[in-house]
Write an enzyme that holds these catalytic residues in place. Structure first.
Site, short mmCIF file in Angstrom:
data_model
loop_
_atom_site.label_atom_id
_atom_site.label_comp_id
_atom_site.label_asym_id
_atom_site.label_seq_id
_atom_site.Cartn_x
_atom_site.Cartn_y
_atom_site.Cartn_z
N SER A 22 -69.18 -28.81 -72.17
CA SER A 22 -69.93 -28.68 -73.41
C SER A 22 -70.90 -29.86 -73.56
O SER A 22 -71.77 -30.05 -72.72
CB SER A 22 -68.95 -28.56 -74.58
OG SER A 22 -69.60 -28.14 -75.76
N ASP A 44 -68.30 -16.70 -74.44
CA ASP A 44 -68.71 -17.88 -75.22
C ASP A 44 -69.87 -17.48 -76.13
O ASP A 44 -70.86 -16.91 -75.66
CB ASP A 44 -69.15 -19.00 -74.27
CG ASP A 44 -69.32 -20.34 -74.95
OD1 ASP A 44 -69.98 -20.39 -76.02
OD2 ASP A 44 -68.80 -21.35 -74.43
N HIS A 71 -65.30 -20.42 -75.22
CA HIS A 71 -65.76 -21.81 -75.09
C HIS A 71 -64.58 -22.74 -74.81
O HIS A 71 -64.07 -23.41 -75.71
CB HIS A 71 -66.50 -22.23 -76.36
CG HIS A 71 -67.26 -23.51 -76.20
ND1 HIS A 71 -68.36 -23.62 -75.38
CD2 HIS A 71 -67.08 -24.74 -76.75
CE1 HIS A 71 -68.83 -24.86 -75.44
NE2 HIS A 71 -68.06 -25.56 -76.26
#
EC number: 3.1.2.-
Length: 261
Positions: free
Chosen positions: A122, A207, A235
Site C-alpha cells: 500500500s 481491492d 486490500h
C-alpha cells in the site's frame, strides 16, 4: 536441576536482504506478521528486514480490525488533511533516517548480505517505487557508485499511483508531487517519470482501489521491466499458499534476472 543455555542461531545473516516498508496506519511488526507466509517460502534465500515509518497516525481500518492491540501505528506519507503539514526536505530526511537506522541495526546483529530489493504494501509500496525512482535518477546523473543505494528490484503489493519526489534538486523537470503532499486521489497522467528498475506488482482483484494500482503499473513503470501478479483478494497481503507461491516465484525470477547475489 540441569540448566541448559540454548543459543538460537540466525541462519539468515549471510543472505541478500530485502528492506520491507509497511502500509500507512500500520507498523513494522504488523507488516512482518502479514508477510509471514511469504517469508516462510523464501527464508532460505533472502533476509527480510522491516522498517518503521517516522510519523505517527491512526490505524488504517483493515489494520484496526485485526491488529488493534499492536500500536502505535505509523505512516510514511500524509493522506488526511488533519495530518500535520511538513516541509518536503524534513519529510525526506525523516524517511531516510528511518531506513538508515534499521539498516544499521541489522548490521549490528551480524547481517552481511547485500541490500538487493525493496518490498512494500500500500503506502509502503508507493514509497518503494519512489525510492527506486530516486535511485534511478541519481544513477543516471551521478553514476551508480554515488546513488546512495543499489537495489536491484522492487516488490509492490497494492501500490498506487503516483510516485512522489524524494530528491527535488534532481527532479527539476518532474511533474511528481512532493513527499509532503496528499497524493491518494487519482493521478491524471500520463507521466514522464517512468521507473525502469525491475518491479513485480501484486494486485488483489477485489481491492476497491485496484484502478490506482493498475495506474502505477501501467503509467509509471516501463513495460520491459514490470511484472504483474493478480490474485483473488482485497486490500491485504496474500496469505493462501498458492497466492503466496506466485509472488515468491516472481521474486526469485527478478533476483535471477537482476543478478542479485
Amino acid at each position: 536441576m540441569v540448566q541448559t543455555n540454548l543459543e538460537v542461531v540466525d541462519d539468515t545473516l549471510h543472505l541478500p536482504r530485502i528492506l520491507c516498508l509497511h502500509g500507512g496506519g500500520s507498523n513494522a511488526a504488523i507488516f512482518q506478521a502479514q508477510c509471514r507466509r511469504l517469508i516462510a517460502q523464501l527464508r532460505s534465500e533472502f533476509r527480510f528486514v522491516f522498517a518503521q515509518a517516522p510519523f505517527l497516525s491512526d490505524a488504517e481500518p483493515n489494520v484496526m480490525s485485526v491488529y488493534s492491540q499492536w500500536g502505535p501505528f505509523r505512516r510514511w506519507l500524509r493522506w488526511c488533511p488533519d495530518h500535520p503539514e511538513i516541509r518536503p526536505e524534513d519529510a525526506i530526511r525523516a524517511i531516510d533516517d528511518c531506513l538508515e537506522d534499521v539498516k544499521r541495526q541489522d548490521d549490528a546483529k551480524g547481517a552481511t548480505g547485500a541490500w538487493v530489493g525493496l518490498l512494500g504494501f500500500s503506502q509502503g509500496a508507493k514509497m518503494c517505487a519512489s525510492l527506486l525512482y530516486r535511485q534511478q535518477i541519481r544513477q543516471e546523473l551521478r553514476g551508480r557508485s554515488f546513488a546512495g543505494s543499489d537495489y536491484r528490484f522492487g516488490v509492490l503489493l497494492a501500490g498506487r499511483a503516483p510516485l512522489v519526489s524524494l530528491d527535488p534538486d534532481l527532479d527539476l523537470n518532474s511533474s511528481l508531487p512532493d513527499v509532503s503532499q496528499i497524493t491518494d486521489a487519482k493521478y491524471h497522467g500520463p507521466s514522464q517519470d517512468v521507473l525502469r528498475i525491475p518491479t513485480v506488482h501484486v494486485h488483489g482483484m477485489r481491492d476497491p482501489h485496484v484502478d490506482l494500482h493498475r495506474q502505477l503499473f501501467e503509467e509509471f513503470c516501463a513495460p520491459e521491466s514490470r511484472r504483474l501478479v493478480e490474485w483473488d483478494g482485497d486490500h491485504r497481503v496474500p496469505l493462501k499458499y498458492n497466492d503466496v507461491s506466485l509472488v515468491a516465484y516472481q521474486i526469485r525470477e527478478l533476483a535471477t534476472q537482476t543478478g542479485a547475489p
